[in-house]
Design an enzyme around this catalytic site. Structure first.
Site, mmCIF file in Angstrom:
data_model
loop_
_atom_site.group_PDB
_atom_site.id
_atom_site.type_symbol
_atom_site.label_atom_id
_atom_site.label_comp_id
_atom_site.label_asym_id
_atom_site.label_seq_id
_atom_site.Cartn_x
_atom_site.Cartn_y
_atom_site.Cartn_z
ATOM 1 N N HIS A 238 0.823 -1.209 0.000
ATOM 2 C CA HIS A 238 0.000 0.000 0.000
ATOM 3 C C HIS A 238 0.863 1.266 0.000
ATOM 4 O O HIS A 238 0.551 2.240 -0.689
ATOM 5 C CB HIS A 238 -0.991 0.034 1.167
ATOM 6 C CG HIS A 238 -1.874 1.236 1.054
ATOM 7 N ND1 HIS A 238 -2.958 1.286 0.197
ATOM 8 C CD2 HIS A 238 -1.774 2.479 1.588
ATOM 9 C CE1 HIS A 238 -3.486 2.499 0.232
ATOM 10 N NE2 HIS A 238 -2.794 3.244 1.069
ATOM 11 N N ASP A 242 0.786 4.324 -2.637
ATOM 12 C CA ASP A 242 0.754 5.755 -2.306
ATOM 13 C C ASP A 242 1.903 6.495 -3.004
ATOM 14 O O ASP A 242 1.709 7.576 -3.573
ATOM 15 C CB ASP A 242 0.915 5.965 -0.788
ATOM 16 C CG ASP A 242 -0.376 5.748 -0.009
ATOM 17 O OD1 ASP A 242 -1.464 5.750 -0.613
ATOM 18 O OD2 ASP A 242 -0.286 5.578 1.224
ATOM 19 N N HIS A 265 3.988 10.768 2.368
ATOM 20 C CA HIS A 265 3.572 11.688 1.296
ATOM 21 C C HIS A 265 4.545 12.845 1.089
ATOM 22 O O HIS A 265 4.841 13.222 -0.033
ATOM 23 C CB HIS A 265 2.174 12.239 1.580
ATOM 24 C CG HIS A 265 1.112 11.197 1.504
ATOM 25 N ND1 HIS A 265 0.873 10.472 0.357
ATOM 26 C CD2 HIS A 265 0.251 10.725 2.422
ATOM 27 C CE1 HIS A 265 -0.104 9.606 0.570
ATOM 28 N NE2 HIS A 265 -0.498 9.742 1.821
HETATM 29 ZN ZN LIG Z 1 -2.906 5.332 0.872
#
Ligand SMILES: [Zn+2]
Length: 289
Positions: A238, A242, A265
């Site tokens: 995952h 992302d 992020h």
């Molecule tokens: Zn995510």
């Protein structure tokens, strides 16, 4: 080097549900877009909202998710949509939504991927543009996060996750040579996860009120609560999903070798920014030559 043509979708298609953080109902509509349009998000519930290009210059700083703003309207938690489009090599698409966040679905990209595959992809005339790291380099961030990146003909991506011996999420890693088929089989279905110990704090901030163990993998000392992992390293997969969605904010297809360690992020956006600026440099050099 293989030349590939840009792609869009053959027809519009919708996905409905609710957003992960804010919990608002949302219908997202993928629409075909012309050559060189790129990916853009447009709010249909905000009057006067224009399409916001899914590019690094429009990224807004919000914790734990990727958001875009043009100062007039915003969209948040777009990374799973971006991964679906990048994974299927869809270059041009207008993503219209009537709320701030796309539907979270089961926490993966699969609900978007399924819709896009039903809509069908069509090739356009213009060639796809690729962004790649200028040279081998390493970017470091806080808490031991790093991404090593270098140029390559193809796109390979590795992710190393290690939250330490006390974390209920065990250290794990995953590495792939990216193609649409590999994305579909190995990445698209990997779901969002959270630690049980983080939930109270997130709920106090008003987040995740509608989230359940069906759209969020919740880890405590016993492992995953009320759900079953699709892969033993689903969390690493995952995080890779992302990263892929975030890297696509460079504004085109990505190529190169990337190895991310504990990256989130913020660091992923740094990579997108560097990819974006390198592309600008190479086209400037070409024009000058
Ligand atoms: Zn995510």
């Amino acid at each position: 080097m293989k030349l590939r043509r840009q792609q869009t979708i053959a027809r519009a298609i919708e996905v409905s549900g609710f957003g992960l953080f804010g919990g608002q109902d949302c219908t997202l509509r993928f629409q075909p877009a012309p050559e060189n349009f790129g990916i853009a998000f447009q709010r249909s519930d905000v009057s006067g909202a224009r399409p916001i290009p899914a590019q690094i210059d429009f990224v807004a700083k919000v914790p734990r998710r990727t958001a875009l703003t043009d100062g007039h309207s915003s969209v948040e938690t777009i990374e799973h949509v971006m991964a679906a489009l990048a994974g299927l090599e869809i270059d041009n698409c207008l993503v219209e939504l009537n709320a701030i966040e796309p539907p979270i679905g089961d926490g993966s990209s699969m609900h978007f991927v399924s819709a896009l595959l039903i809509a069908g992809r069509v090739e356009q005339n213009a060639l796809a543009s690729y962004f790649e790291p200028a040279q081998l380099g390493r970017i470091d961030a806080d808490n031991g996060q790093s991404i090593v990146a270098g140029p390559a003909e193809d796109y390979s991506l590795g992710y190393e996750l290690d939250y330490g011996p006390a974390s209920p999420v065990r250290p794990q890693s995953f590495h792939i040579e990216m193609t649409p088929a590999v994305f579909l089989r190995e990445i698209a279905g990997a779901r969002t996860f959270v630690l049980a110990s983080e939930i109270e704090g997130l709920r106090k901030m008003g987040y995740g009120q509608r989230a359940t163990t069906e759209n969020l993998l919740v880890f405590d000392g016993q492992g995953v609560q009320g759900n079953t992992l699709r892969w033993s390293n689903e969390c690493a997969r995952h995080k890779l999903l992302d990263a892929m969605g975030d890297f696509a904010l460079c504004g085109g297809r990505v190529r190169g070798r990337f190895h991310a360690t504990k990256s989130g992020h913020h660091l992923n956006h740094d990579v997108a920014r560097r990819l974006h600026s390198h592309k600008t440099e190479t086209s400037r050099v070409r024009r000058a030559a």
